[in-house]
Design a protein around this motif. Structure first.
Motif, PDB file in Angstrom:
ATOM      1  N   GLU A   1       0.824  -1.218   0.000  1.00 50.55           N
ATOM      2  CA  GLU A   1       0.000   0.000   0.000  1.00 50.55           C
ATOM      3  C   GLU A   1       0.856   1.266   0.000  1.00 50.55           C
ATOM      4  O   GLU A   1       0.549   2.235  -0.687  1.00 50.55           O
ATOM      5  N   HIS A   2       1.917   1.232   0.790  1.00 49.40           N
ATOM      6  CA  HIS A   2       2.821   2.388   0.821  1.00 49.40           C
ATOM      7  C   HIS A   2       3.453   2.627  -0.546  1.00 49.40           C
ATOM      8  O   HIS A   2       3.567   3.764  -1.006  1.00 49.40           O
ATOM      9  N   MET A   3       3.855   1.529  -1.192  1.00 49.05           N
ATOM     10  CA  MET A   3       4.493   1.682  -2.511  1.00 49.05           C
ATOM     11  C   MET A   3       3.500   2.176  -3.552  1.00 49.05           C
ATOM     12  O   MET A   3       3.872   2.938  -4.456  1.00 49.05           O
ATOM     13  N   ASP A   4       2.237   1.770  -3.406  1.00 48.51           N
ATOM     14  CA  ASP A   4       1.194   2.285  -4.314  1.00 48.51           C
ATOM     15  C   ASP A   4       1.074   3.803  -4.201  1.00 48.51           C
ATOM     16  O   ASP A   4       1.008   4.506  -5.208  1.00 48.51           O
ATOM     17  N   ILE A   5       1.024   4.280  -2.960  1.00 45.93           N
ATOM     18  CA  ILE A   5       0.890   5.735  -2.751  1.00 45.93           C
ATOM     19  C   ILE A   5       2.059   6.449  -3.432  1.00 45.93           C
ATOM     20  O   ILE A   5       1.869   7.405  -4.198  1.00 45.93           O
ATOM     21  N   LEU A   6       3.278   5.964  -3.159  1.00 48.11           N
ATOM     22  CA  LEU A   6       4.471   6.602  -3.724  1.00 48.11           C
ATOM     23  C   LEU A   6       4.456   6.540  -5.256  1.00 48.11           C
ATOM     24  O   LEU A   6       4.798   7.508  -5.938  1.00 48.11           O
ATOM     25  N   HIS A   7       4.028   5.396  -5.778  1.00 50.39           N
ATOM     26  CA  HIS A   7       3.952   5.208  -7.224  1.00 50.39           C
ATOM     27  C   HIS A   7       3.044   6.254  -7.873  1.00 50.39           C
ATOM     28  O   HIS A   7       3.421   6.891  -8.871  1.00 50.39           O
ATOM     29  N   TYR A   8       1.867   6.471  -7.304  1.00 53.15           N
ATOM     30  CA  TYR A   8       0.935   7.439  -7.895  1.00 53.15           C
ATOM     31  C   TYR A   8       1.456   8.865  -7.761  1.00 53.15           C
ATOM     32  O   TYR A   8       1.199   9.709  -8.620  1.00 53.15           O
ATOM     33  N   ILE A   9       2.176   9.139  -6.661  1.00 58.35           N
ATOM     34  CA  ILE A   9       2.762  10.485  -6.535  1.00 58.35           C
ATOM     35  C   ILE A   9       3.791  10.697  -7.653  1.00 58.35           C
ATOM     36  O   ILE A   9       3.799  11.737  -8.314  1.00 58.35           O
ATOM     37  N   LEU A  10       4.618   9.674  -7.906  1.00 57.55           N
ATOM     38  CA  LEU A  10       5.637   9.787  -8.958  1.00 57.55           C
ATOM     39  C   LEU A  10       4.986   9.939 -10.333  1.00 57.55           C
ATOM     40  O   LEU A  10       5.507  10.630 -11.204  1.00 57.55           O
ATOM     41  N   GLU A  11       3.824   9.302 -10.492  1.00 58.63           N
ATOM     42  CA  GLU A  11       3.072   9.402 -11.754  1.00 58.63           C
ATOM     43  C   GLU A  11       2.326  10.734 -11.864  1.00 58.63           C
ATOM     44  O   GLU A  11       1.651  10.976 -12.865  1.00 58.63           O
ATOM     45  N   GLU A  12       2.398  11.540 -10.819  1.00 56.41           N
ATOM     46  CA  GLU A  12       1.666  12.817 -10.727  1.00 56.41           C
ATOM     47  C   GLU A  12       0.145  12.640 -10.805  1.00 56.41           C
ATOM     48  O   GLU A  12      -0.558  13.556 -11.238  1.00 56.41           O
ATOM     49  N   SER A  13      -0.362  11.472 -10.404  1.00 59.11           N
ATOM     50  CA  SER A  13      -1.815  11.311 -10.341  1.00 59.11           C
ATOM     51  C   SER A  13      -2.271  11.644  -8.923  1.00 59.11           C
ATOM     52  O   SER A  13      -2.342  10.763  -8.063  1.00 59.11           O
ATOM     53  N   LYS A  14      -2.596  12.906  -8.708  1.00 65.04           N
ATOM     54  CA  LYS A  14      -2.994  13.352  -7.372  1.00 65.04           C
ATOM     55  C   LYS A  14      -4.205  12.565  -6.864  1.00 65.04           C
ATOM     56  O   LYS A  14      -4.181  12.066  -5.741  1.00 65.04           O
ATOM     57  N   GLU A  15      -5.228  12.450  -7.709  1.00 62.58           N
ATOM     58  CA  GLU A  15      -6.440  11.769  -7.254  1.00 62.58           C
ATOM     59  C   GLU A  15      -6.176  10.321  -6.837  1.00 62.58           C
ATOM     60  O   GLU A  15      -6.666   9.868  -5.812  1.00 62.58           O
ATOM     61  N   LYS A  16      -5.403   9.626  -7.657  1.00 69.79           N
ATOM     62  CA  LYS A  16      -5.094   8.226  -7.340  1.00 69.79           C
ATOM     63  C   LYS A  16      -4.229   8.113  -6.087  1.00 69.79           C
ATOM     64  O   LYS A  16      -4.390   7.184  -5.295  1.00 69.79           O
ATOM     65  N   ALA A  17      -3.303   9.054  -5.905  1.00 69.02           N
ATOM     66  CA  ALA A  17      -2.453   9.031  -4.706  1.00 69.02           C
ATOM     67  C   ALA A  17      -3.300   9.237  -3.454  1.00 69.02           C
ATOM     68  O   ALA A  17      -3.151   8.522  -2.460  1.00 69.02           O
ATOM     69  N   VAL A  18      -4.220  10.210  -3.524  1.00 74.11           N
ATOM     70  CA  VAL A  18      -5.102  10.471  -2.376  1.00 74.11           C
ATOM     71  C   VAL A  18      -5.969   9.238  -2.107  1.00 74.11           C
ATOM     72  O   VAL A  18      -6.121   8.810  -0.958  1.00 74.11           O
ATOM     73  N   GLU A  19      -6.488   8.662  -3.181  1.00 77.43           N
ATOM     74  CA  GLU A  19      -7.328   7.466  -3.056  1.00 77.43           C
ATOM     75  C   GLU A  19      -6.546   6.316  -2.384  1.00 77.43           C
ATOM     76  O   GLU A  19      -7.077   5.629  -1.502  1.00 77.43           O
ATOM     77  N   ALA A  20      -5.307   6.117  -2.819  1.00 81.46           N
ATOM     78  CA  ALA A  20      -4.476   5.049  -2.248  1.00 81.46           C
ATOM     79  C   ALA A  20      -4.176   5.311  -0.768  1.00 81.46           C
ATOM     80  O   ALA A  20      -4.144   4.381   0.050  1.00 81.46           O
ATOM     81  N   LEU A  21      -3.983   6.589  -0.426  1.00 81.25           N
ATOM     82  CA  LEU A  21      -3.734   6.954   0.972  1.00 81.25           C
ATOM     83  C   LEU A  21      -4.978   6.683   1.817  1.00 81.25           C
ATOM     84  O   LEU A  21      -4.889   6.094   2.908  1.00 81.25           O
ATOM     85  N   VAL A  22      -6.138   7.085   1.317  1.00 80.37           N
ATOM     86  CA  VAL A  22      -7.398   6.867   2.037  1.00 80.37           C
ATOM     87  C   VAL A  22      -7.645   5.364   2.206  1.00 80.37           C
ATOM     88  O   VAL A  22      -8.006   4.891   3.288  1.00 80.37           O
ATOM     89  N   TYR A  23      -7.399   4.616   1.123  1.00 81.62           N
ATOM     90  CA  TYR A  23      -7.573   3.164   1.178  1.00 81.62           C
ATOM     91  C   TYR A  23      -6.700   2.553   2.277  1.00 81.62           C
ATOM     92  O   TYR A  23      -7.150   1.746   3.083  1.00 81.62           O
ATOM     93  N   HIS A  24      -5.433   2.949   2.303  1.00 84.35           N
ATOM     94  CA  HIS A  24      -4.484   2.432   3.289  1.00 84.35           C
ATOM     95  C   HIS A  24      -4.946   2.753   4.720  1.00 84.35           C
ATOM     96  O   HIS A  24      -4.944   1.881   5.596  1.00 84.35           O
ATOM     97  N   LEU A  25      -5.364   3.994   4.943  1.00 79.59           N
ATOM     98  CA  LEU A  25      -5.738   4.386   6.302  1.00 79.59           C
ATOM     99  C   LEU A  25      -7.047   3.723   6.744  1.00 79.59           C
ATOM    100  O   LEU A  25      -7.214   3.400   7.925  1.00 79.59           O
TER     101      LEU A  25
END
Lengths: 202, 202
Positions: free
Chosen positions: A160-184
């Motif tokens: 899950e942590h790597m997913d968040i980082l991956h989306y940040i690197l991809e500059e997909s803000k929405e997906k990064a936020v979604e992955a963070l919410v999912y993790h929490l």
């Protein structure tokens, strides 16, 4: 004294629910009881210590409800800041963090936990709001004190942590936020599951 | 003693930047200096009081940067909770609040300020997260202490508050959040404008 006592509690030298022996601590650090009591007063305001009138000071014990509430509050800080300050994130830093995660075995908790904390803190430091960052850190130390679920979900958390980082690197803000919410949200389920399976009244 | 001192500070019986006279307070409340000092230690952790080593305790003075940071933190709490817990809002309560705003003259600050605070607090109490609500209240008392811009923008603020309530009643979550963000950003501009026009070094 405040910092010494705080470290003793966070490193669980004094365990949750245990009485804090002011005299013993004063003797150990070659001081009078007064500064110890002052520090304990301050730790009471921070929520790490509770007072029982005319009995003494105890390290706070966290209930399931406490931990879920603190986790929700953590989510608030991280989701708000990631959303609002996404463009400020230092990509080099995120790429390094990603590589660190990739290179670390999920069950090596002595390395994984600091990485985990660094990732979550990064979401908040990008706000550059020193007041907000301080409040987050005060809250986060309560969370780490109360979070004793061990490494049962370490592999899941790593992904899950790597997913968040991956989306940040991809500059997909929405997906990064979604992955963070999912993790929490998943951490919330983990807290509930842990309490279901442990003697809560311990 | 903690509550007494906190009230004295929030009601500005002791002004920002002023020294706190422990002995005078102890005498007034017929107690020794110790409980007063304990309470001041606790207020230091809350950020209402600052200590100068070997000199004494002072009521904290807020800079422009402090106030902007606190306002951004407030925005975080309110926007996050309104977004996440929108469906939980009690419409009857919001309708009453709307009517109260409508019936109150914008320059009647003794009535307007409590309404203002009630509206902002409502955004957060809907979370039903007692930990989060307590953190918000601790932070909010710092904000009200530091916010001395008076009623220059009372008319504008009244309209903005009524807009937020209007969109909540219309069940337009997105518009309500937008109106809240707009209002809090405008408050940030107000803080900057006030500091630009006042002796900041006072």
């Amino acid at each position: 004294m405040f910092d010494i006592l705080k470290r003793m509690i966070l490193e669980q030298q004094i365990k949750a629910g245990e009485r804090i022996d002011c005299k013993a601590i004063a003797n150990k650090y070659n001081t009078s009881v007064m500064p110890v009591r002052n520090a304990l007063q301050q730790l009471t305001v921070q929520g790490l210590v509770v007072t029982k009138q005319r009995v003494g000071y105890y390290v706070r014990k966290f209930s399931e409800k406490d931990l879920i509430e603190i986790n929700d509050t953590r989510a608030m800080y991280e989701v708000y800041c990631l959303n609002k300050y996404f463009s400020r994130i230092d990509k080099t830093n995120i790429r390094n963090l990603y590589n660190h995660f990739a290179d670390t075995e999920y069950d090596d908790l002595s390395k994984m936990i600091p990485l985990d904390q660094e990732l979550h803190k990064t979401m908040v430091t990008i706000s550059e709001n020193s007041f907000l960052i301080k409040q987050y850190e005060d809250m986060n130390c309560l969370f780490s004190l109360g979070n004793y679920t061990g490494n049962a979900y370490a592999e899941v958390a790593k992904k899950e942590h790597m997913d968040i980082l991956h989306y940040i690197l991809e500059e997909s803000k929405e997906k990064a936020v979604e992955a963070l919410v999912y993790h929490l949200n998943r951490v919330e389920e983990e807290i509930k599951f842990f309490h279901l399976n442990s003697a809560d009244s311990k």
